[in-house]
Enzyme design. Structure first.
Site, PDB file in Angstrom:
ATOM      1  N   ARG A 286       0.885  -1.184   0.000  1.00  0.00           N
ATOM      2  CA  ARG A 286       0.000   0.000   0.000  1.00  0.00           C
ATOM      3  C   ARG A 286       0.909   1.217   0.000  1.00  0.00           C
ATOM      4  NH1 ARG A 286      -5.394   1.325   3.353  1.00  0.00           N
ATOM      5  NH2 ARG A 286      -6.111  -0.021   1.678  1.00  0.00           N
TER       6      ARG A 286
ATOM      7  N   HIS B 108      -7.412   1.011  -6.497  1.00  0.00           N
ATOM      8  CA  HIS B 108      -7.589   0.051  -5.391  1.00  0.00           C
ATOM      9  C   HIS B 108      -8.217  -1.223  -5.969  1.00  0.00           C
ATOM     10  CE1 HIS B 108      -7.762  -1.477  -1.477  1.00  0.00           C
ATOM     11  NE2 HIS B 108      -8.576  -0.636  -0.877  1.00  0.00           N
TER      12      HIS B 108
ATOM     13  N   GLN C 298      -9.899  -4.040  -3.732  1.00  0.00           N
ATOM     14  CA  GLN C 298     -11.217  -3.668  -3.200  1.00  0.00           C
ATOM     15  C   GLN C 298     -12.315  -3.993  -4.206  1.00  0.00           C
ATOM     16  OE1 GLN C 298     -12.104  -2.168  -0.071  1.00  0.00           O
ATOM     17  NE2 GLN C 298     -14.091  -2.862  -0.835  1.00  0.00           N
TER      18      GLN C 298
ATOM     19  N   ASP D  92     -17.635   6.509  -1.264  1.00  0.00           N
ATOM     20  CA  ASP D  92     -16.400   6.386  -0.483  1.00  0.00           C
ATOM     21  C   ASP D  92     -16.227   7.734   0.210  1.00  0.00           C
ATOM     22  OD1 ASP D  92     -13.903   5.653   0.534  1.00  0.00           O
ATOM     23  OD2 ASP D  92     -12.845   5.838  -1.381  1.00  0.00           O
TER      24      ASP D  92
ATOM     25  N   CYS E  17     -16.449   0.891   0.602  1.00  0.00           N
ATOM     26  CA  CYS E  17     -15.241   0.103   0.899  1.00  0.00           C
ATOM     27  C   CYS E  17     -14.855   0.155   2.369  1.00  0.00           C
ATOM     28  CB  CYS E  17     -14.085   0.576   0.022  1.00  0.00           C
ATOM     29  SG  CYS E  17     -13.584   2.287   0.344  1.00  0.00           S
TER      30      CYS E  17
ATOM     31  N   ARG F 165     -13.232  -9.137   1.210  1.00  0.00           N
ATOM     32  CA  ARG F 165     -11.811  -8.825   0.993  1.00  0.00           C
ATOM     33  C   ARG F 165     -10.956 -10.060   1.302  1.00  0.00           C
ATOM     34  NH1 ARG F 165      -9.932  -3.607   1.208  1.00  0.00           N
ATOM     35  NH2 ARG F 165      -8.081  -4.586   0.321  1.00  0.00           N
TER      36      ARG F 165
HETATM   37  N1   CP Z   1     -11.228  -0.627   2.297  1.00  0.00           N
HETATM   38  C1   CP Z   1      -9.935  -0.621   2.680  1.00  0.00           C
HETATM   39  O1   CP Z   1      -8.987  -0.777   1.872  1.00  0.00           O
HETATM   40  O2   CP Z   1      -9.773  -0.438   4.013  1.00  0.00           O
HETATM   41  P1   CP Z   1      -8.391  -0.205   4.782  1.00  0.00           P
HETATM   42  O3   CP Z   1      -7.896   1.158   4.392  1.00  0.00           O
HETATM   43  O4   CP Z   1      -8.753  -0.295   6.223  1.00  0.00           O
HETATM   44  O5   CP Z   1      -7.412  -1.262   4.355  1.00  0.00           O
HETATM   45  N1  NVA Z   2     -10.339   6.556  -1.011  1.00  0.00           N
HETATM   46  C1  NVA Z   2      -9.923   6.054   0.289  1.00  0.00           C
HETATM   47  C2  NVA Z   2     -10.069   4.582   0.334  1.00  0.00           C
HETATM   48  C3  NVA Z   2      -9.700   3.953   1.633  1.00  0.00           C
HETATM   49  C4  NVA Z   2      -9.853   2.477   1.644  1.00  0.00           C
HETATM   50  C5  NVA Z   2      -8.522   6.508   0.598  1.00  0.00           C
HETATM   51  O1  NVA Z   2      -7.687   6.543  -0.313  1.00  0.00           O
HETATM   52  O2  NVA Z   2      -8.245   6.848   1.734  1.00  0.00           O
END
Ligand code: CP
Ligand code: NVA
Length: 298
Positions: free
Chosen positions: A104, A131, A134, A213, A250, A278
């Site tokens: 990440r 992502h 997801q 989101d 998500c 997930r």
């Molecule tokens: N939806 C998602 O990716 O959650 P986290 O940021 O908690 O991993």
């Molecule tokens: N759009 C959000 C998704 C988190 C899972 C972010 O980037 O923080």
């Protein structure tokens, strides 16, 4: 590992048949969730985070362990990476220790560079641009609840962001109608060819899936959210949708900005099934990555 490396970076790189196969496998692995096949025995996954995470971190960790494998989690500040050591060196060293790397990382280019130098598969656990893991879980959830994503109207509300971009990528692969409802001053952000409106009600009308989101993605703290207020998914929007329509997010939700409490806690909300999926989708992604050249699953 030798031969072609199966990175899981963005959905369009992978191919529709392969992605559909991964989701089919995810459903099968969910059906076996109390007796998971020990296909990762002897294999290790490294997870590298430069941002916060609950779902991605825990679901990859538990997925690997339930399948008999091992994990190591490293966050920014706990490793040399990001300091003096280059991405190239980090990728090459990790490749000598583990069989797969999940990352990440805010900067998409850094993730691509890591994959370029890695000798083991690299999985995109979210960047500022996409992502994909997801959306694999989301498609799996839509299939569970509505039979298929194909031909469905999926309406997105609020900000154009990483999750939204992966929905856009998925729409061509899984053949659903995707429409975004967003503030007018973000119109120029919408990729060409993608349907959009500034009227949330138009997007919600006859939708099968309403998805949103946070308006404030990680790294955007302090952002003014006033312009997004008309795009909150609330009961009024849900009543415009098709019978049996579902609400997706998500997570995490910024309570109660992008969705009302009533909708998030309504029977139409599938957010916790989505979060559970997930785990199953990640197992199938790991299996696809590691069933590639050189590492044969037992
Ligand atoms: N939806 C998602 O990716 O959650 P986290 O940021 O908690 O991993
Ligand atoms: N759009 C959000 C998704 C988190 C899972 C972010 O980037 O923080």
């Amino acid at each position: 590992m030798t031969g072609d490396i199966r990175h899981f970076i963005n959905l369009p790189d992978i191919g529709a048949d392969t992605l559909k196969g991964i989701i089919k496998h995810a459903h099968a692995l969910k059906a076996e969730k109390f007796q998971p096949p020990q296909i990762m025995e002897g294999l290790s996954l490294a997870m590298v985070f430069d941002k916060l995470s609950t779902r991605t971190r825990v679901s990859f960790d538990v997925a690997m362990k339930q399948l008999g494998g091992h994990t190591i989690v490293m966050s920014k500040g706990e490793m040399q990476f990001g300091g003096a050591e280059s991405i190239e060196s980090t990728a090459k060293v990790l490749s000598r220790y583990v069989d797969c790397i999940m990352v990440r990382m805010s900067d998409d280019d850094k993730l691509l560079e890591l994959a370029k130098y890695s000798d083991v598969p690299v999985i995109n656990g979210m960047t500022d641009k996409s992502h994909p893991c997801q959306i694999m879980a989301d498609i799996m959830t839509i299939e569970e609840k509505l039979g298929s994503a194909q031909g469905k109207k999926i309406a997105w509300f609020g900000d154009y962001n990483n999750v939204c971009q992966s929905y856009i990528d998925a729409s061509a692969i899984f053949d659903f109608d995707f429409i975004m409802a967003l503030p007018e001053d973000l119109n120029d952000n919408v990729p060409s060819g993608v349907s959009f409106t500034n009227d949330a009600k138009i997007a919600a009308k006859n939708a099968d899936v309403l998805v949103t989101d946070t308006w404030v993605s990680l790294g955007q703290e302090g952002k003014d959210i006033q312009k997004f207020l008309p795009y909150q998914v609330n009961s009024e929007l849900m009543t415009l949708a098709n019978d049996g329509a579902i609400f997706m997010h998500c997570l995490p939700i910024h309570e109660w900005e992008e969705v009302s409490e009533a909708v998030a806690k309504s029977p139409a909300s599938v957010i916790y099934d989505e979060a559970e999926n997930r785990l199953h989708a990640q197992k199938a992604i790991l299996a696809w990555c590691l069933d590639g050249a050189g590492v044969k699953l037992r």
